[in-house]
Design a protein around this motif. Structure first.
Motif, mmCIF file in Angstrom:
data_model
loop_
_atom_site.group_PDB
_atom_site.id
_atom_site.type_symbol
_atom_site.label_atom_id
_atom_site.label_comp_id
_atom_site.label_asym_id
_atom_site.label_seq_id
_atom_site.Cartn_x
_atom_site.Cartn_y
_atom_site.Cartn_z
ATOM 1 N N THR A 160 38.548 36.905 41.709
ATOM 2 C CA THR A 160 38.096 35.457 41.309
ATOM 3 C C THR A 160 37.492 35.567 40.563
ATOM 4 O O THR A 160 37.334 35.014 38.917
ATOM 5 C CB THR A 160 37.405 34.276 42.439
ATOM 6 N N ARG A 161 36.352 36.258 40.489
ATOM 7 C CA ARG A 161 35.257 36.296 39.219
ATOM 8 C C ARG A 161 35.679 37.157 37.941
ATOM 9 O O ARG A 161 35.348 37.276 36.720
ATOM 10 C CB ARG A 161 33.834 36.852 39.658
ATOM 11 N N ALA A 162 36.423 38.270 38.613
ATOM 12 C CA ALA A 162 36.945 39.542 37.405
ATOM 13 C C ALA A 162 37.965 38.629 36.343
ATOM 14 O O ALA A 162 38.216 38.398 34.610
ATOM 15 C CB ALA A 162 37.628 40.494 37.882
ATOM 16 N N ALA A 163 38.717 36.910 37.521
ATOM 17 C CA ALA A 163 39.215 36.293 36.438
ATOM 18 C C ALA A 163 38.596 35.257 35.886
ATOM 19 O O ALA A 163 39.290 34.803 34.256
ATOM 20 C CB ALA A 163 40.741 36.274 36.897
ATOM 21 N N ARG A 164 37.255 35.044 35.720
ATOM 22 C CA ARG A 164 37.029 34.031 35.201
ATOM 23 C C ARG A 164 37.109 33.482 33.706
ATOM 24 O O ARG A 164 37.397 32.559 33.456
ATOM 25 C CB ARG A 164 35.085 33.959 35.817
ATOM 26 N N ASN A 165 36.551 34.734 32.870
ATOM 27 C CA ASN A 165 36.632 34.395 30.940
ATOM 28 C C ASN A 165 38.028 34.781 31.133
ATOM 29 O O ASN A 165 38.035 34.917 29.486
ATOM 30 C CB ASN A 165 35.813 35.909 31.137
ATOM 31 N N LEU A 166 39.269 34.328 32.247
ATOM 32 C CA LEU A 166 40.484 35.433 30.890
ATOM 33 C C LEU A 166 41.176 34.324 30.835
ATOM 34 O O LEU A 166 41.997 34.224 29.864
ATOM 35 C CB LEU A 166 40.580 36.203 32.096
ATOM 36 N N THR A 167 41.132 33.140 31.719
ATOM 37 C CA THR A 167 42.333 32.037 31.928
ATOM 38 C C THR A 167 41.357 30.348 32.622
ATOM 39 O O THR A 167 40.419 31.124 32.946
ATOM 40 C CB THR A 167 43.599 32.023 32.407
ATOM 41 N N GLY A 225 40.857 49.959 51.384
ATOM 42 C CA GLY A 225 42.609 49.494 50.551
ATOM 43 C C GLY A 225 42.150 49.031 48.770
ATOM 44 O O GLY A 225 40.652 49.260 48.646
ATOM 45 N N GLY A 226 43.237 49.117 48.486
ATOM 46 C CA GLY A 226 43.295 49.314 47.017
ATOM 47 C C GLY A 226 44.598 48.909 45.976
ATOM 48 O O GLY A 226 45.735 49.348 46.587
ATOM 49 N N GLY A 227 45.145 48.609 45.063
ATOM 50 C CA GLY A 227 46.125 48.023 44.228
ATOM 51 C C GLY A 227 46.260 47.708 43.515
ATOM 52 O O GLY A 227 45.092 47.452 42.362
ATOM 53 N N ALA A 228 47.357 47.258 42.932
ATOM 54 C CA ALA A 228 47.448 46.243 41.597
ATOM 55 C C ALA A 228 48.382 45.316 42.030
ATOM 56 O O ALA A 228 49.275 44.778 43.054
ATOM 57 C CB ALA A 228 47.203 47.181 40.241
ATOM 58 N N ARG A 229 48.290 43.854 41.631
ATOM 59 C CA ARG A 229 49.513 42.522 41.493
ATOM 60 C C ARG A 229 49.125 41.560 40.103
ATOM 61 O O ARG A 229 48.279 42.051 39.250
ATOM 62 C CB ARG A 229 48.808 42.209 42.562
ATOM 63 N N MET A 230 50.385 41.121 40.470
ATOM 64 C CA MET A 230 50.784 40.411 39.138
ATOM 65 C C MET A 230 50.928 39.033 39.195
ATOM 66 O O MET A 230 51.446 38.477 40.632
ATOM 67 C CB MET A 230 52.108 41.015 38.217
ATOM 68 N N GLY A 231 50.642 38.091 39.050
ATOM 69 C CA GLY A 231 50.352 37.024 39.080
ATOM 70 C C GLY A 231 49.077 36.168 38.267
ATOM 71 O O GLY A 231 48.423 36.167 38.029
ATOM 72 N N GLY A 232 50.250 34.858 37.895
ATOM 73 C CA GLY A 232 49.171 33.572 37.355
ATOM 74 C C GLY A 232 48.180 33.929 35.845
ATOM 75 O O GLY A 232 47.589 33.817 35.377
ATOM 76 N N GLY A 233 49.374 34.952 35.389
ATOM 77 C CA GLY A 233 49.539 35.460 33.647
ATOM 78 C C GLY A 233 47.718 36.411 33.756
ATOM 79 O O GLY A 233 47.762 36.813 32.908
ATOM 80 N N LEU A 234 48.224 37.702 35.261
ATOM 81 C CA LEU A 234 46.837 38.003 35.338
ATOM 82 C C LEU A 234 46.951 39.209 35.871
ATOM 83 O O LEU A 234 48.470 39.120 36.933
ATOM 84 C CB LEU A 234 45.744 37.658 35.870
ATOM 85 N N THR A 239 45.752 42.348 38.028
ATOM 86 C CA THR A 239 44.627 42.616 38.488
ATOM 87 C C THR A 239 44.138 43.524 39.689
ATOM 88 O O THR A 239 45.103 43.976 40.821
ATOM 89 C CB THR A 239 44.184 41.110 39.288
ATOM 90 N N PHE A 240 43.647 44.689 39.107
ATOM 91 C CA PHE A 240 43.264 45.291 39.791
ATOM 92 C C PHE A 240 41.816 45.325 40.912
ATOM 93 O O PHE A 240 41.190 44.686 41.618
ATOM 94 C CB PHE A 240 42.836 46.344 39.331
ATOM 95 N N TYR A 241 42.308 45.933 42.168
ATOM 96 C CA TYR A 241 41.024 45.220 43.434
ATOM 97 C C TYR A 241 41.410 46.155 44.182
ATOM 98 O O TYR A 241 41.993 47.823 44.559
ATOM 99 C CB TYR A 241 41.653 44.216 44.001
ATOM 100 N N SER A 242 39.955 46.929 44.975
ATOM 101 C CA SER A 242 39.563 47.744 45.937
ATOM 102 C C SER A 242 39.012 47.261 47.590
ATOM 103 O O SER A 242 37.935 46.398 46.959
ATOM 104 C CB SER A 242 39.118 48.611 45.668
ATOM 105 N N TYR A 243 39.067 47.549 48.434
ATOM 106 C CA TYR A 243 38.716 46.749 49.472
ATOM 107 C C TYR A 243 37.691 47.727 50.433
ATOM 108 O O TYR A 243 38.500 48.619 50.438
ATOM 109 C CB TYR A 243 40.030 46.486 50.375
ATOM 110 N N ARG A 244 36.394 47.199 50.648
ATOM 111 C CA ARG A 244 35.227 47.958 51.226
ATOM 112 C C ARG A 244 35.462 49.505 50.856
ATOM 113 O O ARG A 244 36.455 50.575 51.422
ATOM 114 C CB ARG A 244 36.094 47.808 53.020
ATOM 115 N N ASP A 245 34.952 49.705 49.818
ATOM 116 C CA ASP A 245 35.227 50.729 48.797
ATOM 117 C C ASP A 245 34.026 51.728 49.209
ATOM 118 O O ASP A 245 33.203 51.031 48.246
ATOM 119 C CB ASP A 245 35.930 50.606 47.691
ATOM 120 N N PRO A 246 34.332 53.518 48.895
ATOM 121 C CA PRO A 246 32.133 53.507 48.906
ATOM 122 C C PRO A 246 32.029 53.805 47.955
ATOM 123 O O PRO A 246 31.107 54.321 47.321
ATOM 124 C CB PRO A 246 32.761 54.618 49.858
#
Length: 998
Positions: A718-725, A869-878, A880-887
């Motif tokens: 959510t924060r990463a998308a803040r300044n994009l749309t 976990g981690g991956g990429a998703r597409m939606g809302g014009g964005l 987005t890459f993400y990772s979860y509980r990542d060292p």
């Protein structure tokens, strides 16, 4: 995979969550149930013997109980006219130490098997199937492997993979090292780099125990049931995980993963015989009966209450820094296999703590001693826990006294008849409401009871329990009070557990891990270190290889339906307000939504909107105070809520709709009452009770603070998308870290008068019939009745206006934000502005995101990097890459960029594209409940015609399209991106001026 602190109970009888439904939308016996009723006790079918056939009309299903002749494996089939068929196998797993052996085993069995020896068949099947659910769960005393799908061929494919994984896994040493734990050079290719602990479960559990609620709940269970398996951490205590050996893992599998210790469950409209034949032939026929010693003895009851204390990390987001203590009194109750007693206890639990009319809510929450109730846990013997979090240390004795006094008051006064009726009404609604995952809810609901040899069919006869409960109250008006005396007043097995923050907690954890590491290292010889280095290289080599997954079964793109099922809606008006009507067989329920625009709301009020939404239905309205309002909502509706809603325009990324969504449901007979409540909320909400507002503010702020450690990736995205749309900016305001910090500031205010004055201003802008539209889902025969009630409801009287807003001045810009959090792991996200839904490239970007996740990012972020976990998703014009509980942090950002390079270089096959399409379509075609049909159109304006056009573009995506969009939108120099990380102190980022550190 998901590690559970305790067995989840799916059906909501009190604290549980059950959603019954009849997906066939028929109100008579269905073919699936009729077919199952033909079976007879004693009948032999493919190595199984039918034990019992029971019609369960409450849930529109027929239950068939069987036993496998050779192994004694138990089997339950729930025949129901639902196309979303489910399979699960659960095994009683009872660890006796903190190494997390059942959890690590759950991960490792899914890394390849005899028939399917490729690495990670479980994750690969996500892209070779149209599954609607695939996962595995580790509870305190069982491990469950469920999947669901709407496709018969897919069901057989997944069943084959699951059976082989569970009963014939490879359990390779390198898989154990990757998924569980290993000592390895920090840089695996550099033998001079320091040795560190790595492993997916090791990092997952470090992340899990960064959540203070989970720390507390785990201690509570371990200390309340100290004598057997519940006295240990089934998921694994991070510092004990490195004590587990590969040999111990294999031994645990041999003793616990045997069909004689298994319970199989199938659900849906597929024929039972086919399931039994496949399960017998592919798995059970290869075993003989054993007598597994996995039974859990009852906890020896204490002759006097006990007290204990634990510490946790300070919470930087806590609403009140001086109030971070937790205290709970926990009582050991009865055996969960006693169905009616369990039903009674769960109702009693709700009556005591749920909602503003509950005695404990009045006694503990409203005096503002603390902010929210603390955890509840459950195992072979039920327990009840009551207490507070967010309290001051000096209030400890006061809270203990209040709890004991409240039990005394309940014993003296009992419960109001209207509250009991409201709770039974809630059960009626839950049985009528149709969810899309009823099979999974059912599997979860029966799991704990069945695991300890209770009767799962008896558990399903909910109406019998309701009838028995009403009779018990009629025969003895003090029935519930006597239960309170027995289970609480006279119960000596009581644990009072307190928890307080320790400023040095994290430092101590880091030090303990370092000491553990050094102890391991000191025991190593030079040849051991050489062996570790070589095994690290070997693991890295295997992780880097492209795996041949051709041994795995797969659907083809041709198995996907070429067209979507059309949802018929009718547009009309009620009192000049546009209304979307969607006729659905809803089991006698009516579902109402209304969207109210925020377009006229001044900017300075935007941050307050989520708070407004959370309190508007809880402050009282019309002639009702907040207690009476809550009671009426419980008695007459299935719930009433208001939430923020931000929807990007499907064709223009700088246009969007901002609003609040009103949602409610009710039984058809209560329609006038539900609309009367809405009318009072619109016309005369109460904004005059500062004490009530403070209670709600503190609870809301506490819930937000608690949620970060489990949903950090969502906050990072959510924060990463803040300044994009413009949509991204609003979503950060309404539901991101900005909102969390705002609510913390509100909670810290000594005087809430200014907030109270703000709420009516927001109400005038939002709850305004000038800019509003509605949607109703109901049965055809009741639709006109629903429309008739909307019309006289004086909130819905004006003409609709265009609610879509353009942001002409919005300028996308780059931003990198780091939030310093008290976690030992990170949540990382990078977000790139691309194209809206109807753009021709959107489909290609969707396929790219799925393909990049499974073919590149999963290997780099999870397997090599050790993130959960981690991956990429597409939606809302964005994109987005993400990772979860990542060292990792910088390494993960590098993996994101290398993933783009991988895509641009075209290092993928047509099979990879086909698998990504299957994965995308499994989400696109996931089942939709009758209550939600037409909601996509209502909320975002995306019609079936637009969906079909997007579907055809998905089918048409080629390798050329993917390479093209990867370079054009994601390539260096092309992208406008935002980056956000939540994690522990990071010196590298601190020294980099391009980062904003919060």
């Amino acid at each position: 995979m998901q590690q559970l602190m305790q067995a989840s109970n799916g059906l909501s009888l009190g604290k549980f969550s059950f959603q019954g439904h009849n997906p066939s939308w028929r109100f008579r016996s269905t073919p699936a149930t009729e077919r199952a009723l033909q079976y007879q006790a004693g009948q032999k079918i493919h190595g199984f013997t039918v034990k019992e056939v029971v019609d369960v009309p409450d849930l529109f299903l027929t239950a068939v109980k069987l036993t496998h002749d050779n192994t004694g494996a138990q089997y339950l089939h729930a025949a129901r006219d639902d196309k979303n068929n489910l399979f699960s196998v659960q095994l009683r797993t009872t660890p006796m130490d903190n190494t997390g052996v059942p959890h690590i085993l759950e991960h490792t069995v899914l890394c390849g098997s005899e028939k399917y020896p490729c690495r990670d068949p479980f994750f690969k099947m996500l892209n070779r199937s149209l599954s609607t659910f695939m996962n595995a769960f580790t509870a305190s005393d069982f491990t469950m492997y469920p999947f669901s799908t709407q496709n018969g061929k897919d069901f057989q494919n997944l069943l084959s993979v699951y059976l082989d994984a569970v009963f014939f896994p490879c359990l390779g040493e390198l898989d154990f090292r990757q998924e569980g734990w290993r000592l390895e050079n920090e840089n695996p290719t550099d033998p001079s780099s320091p040795l560190v602990f790595k492993g997916v479960v090791f990092n997952e559990m470090k992340g899990a125990f960064s959540d203070n609620e989970q720390v507390y709940a785990q201690h509570l269970q371990n200390k309340l049931y100290p004598d057997h398996t519940y006295g240990v951490v089934s998921g694994g205590e991070p510092l004990a995980i490195p004590d587990l050996s590969w040999e111990q893992l294999k031994h645990f599998h041999a003793t616990h993963y045997h069909p004689s210790n298994a319970r199989f469950f199938t659900y849906g409209d597929l024929p039972l015989e086919q399931h039994l034949k496949q399960i017998h032939e592919e798995a059970l026929s290869k075993f003989e009966r054993t007598e597994p010693d996995t039974a859990v003895p009852n906890q020896v009851h204490w002759d006097r209450p006990r007290e204990d204390h634990v510490t946790c990390s300070p919470d930087v987001m806590a609403p009140d820094a001086a109030k971070q203590n937790t205290l709970c009194m926990s009582y050991l109750l009865g055996d969960i296999t006693d169905t009616f007693e369990g039903f009674t206890l769960s109702l009693m639990s709700s009556l005591m703590i749920s909602g503003p009319n509950a005695p404990f809510y009045k006694a503990l929450i409203e005096p503002k001693i603390g902010t929210d109730f603390s955890s509840v846990v459950g195992t072979k013997e039920a327990s009840f826990s009551i207490g507070l979090q967010g309290m001051a240390e000096e209030d400890t004795e006061k809270v203990k006294q209040i709890i004991i006094q409240t039990f005394d008051e309940i014993i003296a006064n009992g419960f109001e008849e209207e509250r009991i009726e409201a709770l039974l009404h809630k059960i009626e609604i839950q049985m009528k409401h149709q969810s899309t995952s009823f099979g999974l809810s059912l599997a979860s609901y029966i799991a704990s009871c069945w695991n300890h040899d209770g009767d799962p069919v008896h558990l399903l006869k909910i109406c019998d329990s309701v009838t028995q409960f009403r009779q018990a109250l009629k025969d003895n008006p003090r029935f519930l009070q006597e239960k309170v005396v027995h289970y609480f007043k006279d119960n000596t097995h009581r644990l009072t557990l307190s928890m307080s923050p320790d400023e040095a907690y994290l430092e101590k954890q880091v030090k303990a891990e370092e000491e553990k590491l050094q102890k391991k290292i000191q025991a190593l010889s030079e040849s051991d270190k050489k062996d570790i280095y070589e095994k690290g290289l070997e693991l890295l080599s295997i992780q880097s290889q492209t795996q041949d997954a051709s041994c795995l079964p797969a659907l083809n793109v041709s198995d996907i339906e070429p067209t979507i099922a059309v949802t018929h809606v009718e547009m009309g008006t009620a009192g000049g307000v546009p209304v979307q009507y969607c006729e659905q067989p809803t089991n006698g329920m009516v579902y109402f939504r209304a969207m109210c625009s925020l377009n006229s709301l001044p900017e300075d009020l935007k941050l307050y909107v989520p708070l407004f939404c959370s309190v508007i239905t809880k402050m009282g309205c019309g002639g009702l105070d907040y207690r009476q309002q809550d009671q009426q909502m419980e008695l007459k509706t299935g719930g009433m809520s208001i939430s923020t809603s931000v929807n990007p325009d499907y064709s223009n990324m700088d246009m969007y709709e901002q609003g609040v969504l009103l949602s409610s449901s009710c039984l058809e007979r209560n329609l006038p009452d539900m609309f009367h409540l809405w009318s009072d909320i619109f016309n005369s909400p109460h904004f005059d009770d500062e004490e009530r507002l403070r209670v709600l503010v503190m609870m809301s702020a506490q819930e937000l603070a608690n949620g970060i450690s489990n949903s950090g990736h969502m906050y990072a995205m959510t924060r990463a998308a803040r300044n994009l749309t413009p949509t991204g900016e609003l979503q950060e305001t309404f539901g991101g870290m900005e909102q969390v910090k705002f609510m913390k500031r509100v909670a810290e205010m000594p005087d809430l008068t200014q907030v109270l004055r703000t709420l009516p201003r927001i109400k005038r802008h939002i709850l305004n019939p000038l800019n509003m539209r509605c949607a109703v889902n109901a049965t055809p025969q009741k639709m006109s009745n629903a429309a008739g009630h909307i019309i006289p409801c004086d909130i819905l009287i004006r003409a609709h206006r265009n609610l879509v807003k353009r942001s002409p001045n919005f300028k996308p810009c780059q931003m990198k934000t780091f939030f310093t959090m008290p976690f030992p792991i990170n949540f990382v996200s990078e977000c790139i502005r691309t194209v809206p839904f109807t753009h021709e490239d959107c489909a290609s970007l969707n396929i790219l995101a799925r393909m990049m996740t499974s073919k590149y990012l999963h290997g780099e972020i999870r397997e090599k990097g050790g993130a959960y976990g981690g991956g990429a998703r597409m939606g809302g014009g964005l994109f987005t890459f993400y990772s979860y509980r990542d060292p990792n942090t910088v390494q993960t950002l590098s993996a994101f960029r290398k993933g783009v390079d991988w895509a641009i270089s075209g290092q993928f096959t047509q099979q990879d594209i086909n698998e990504a399409k299957l994965s995308v379509f499994s989400a696109v075609d996931s089942p939709v409940a009758p209550s939600d049909k037409g909601m996509g159109r209502f909320l975002s304006g995306i019609t079936d015609e637009l969906k079909q056009a997007h579907r055809e573009r998905l089918f048409a995506v080629t390798d050329k399209n993917i390479v093209d969009v990867a370079g054009r939108y994601l390539g260096i120099g092309q992208r406008t991106c935002g980056v956000a990380i939540l994690g522990p102190e990071n010196d590298i980022i601190k020294k980099d001026p391009s980062w904003v550190v919060k």
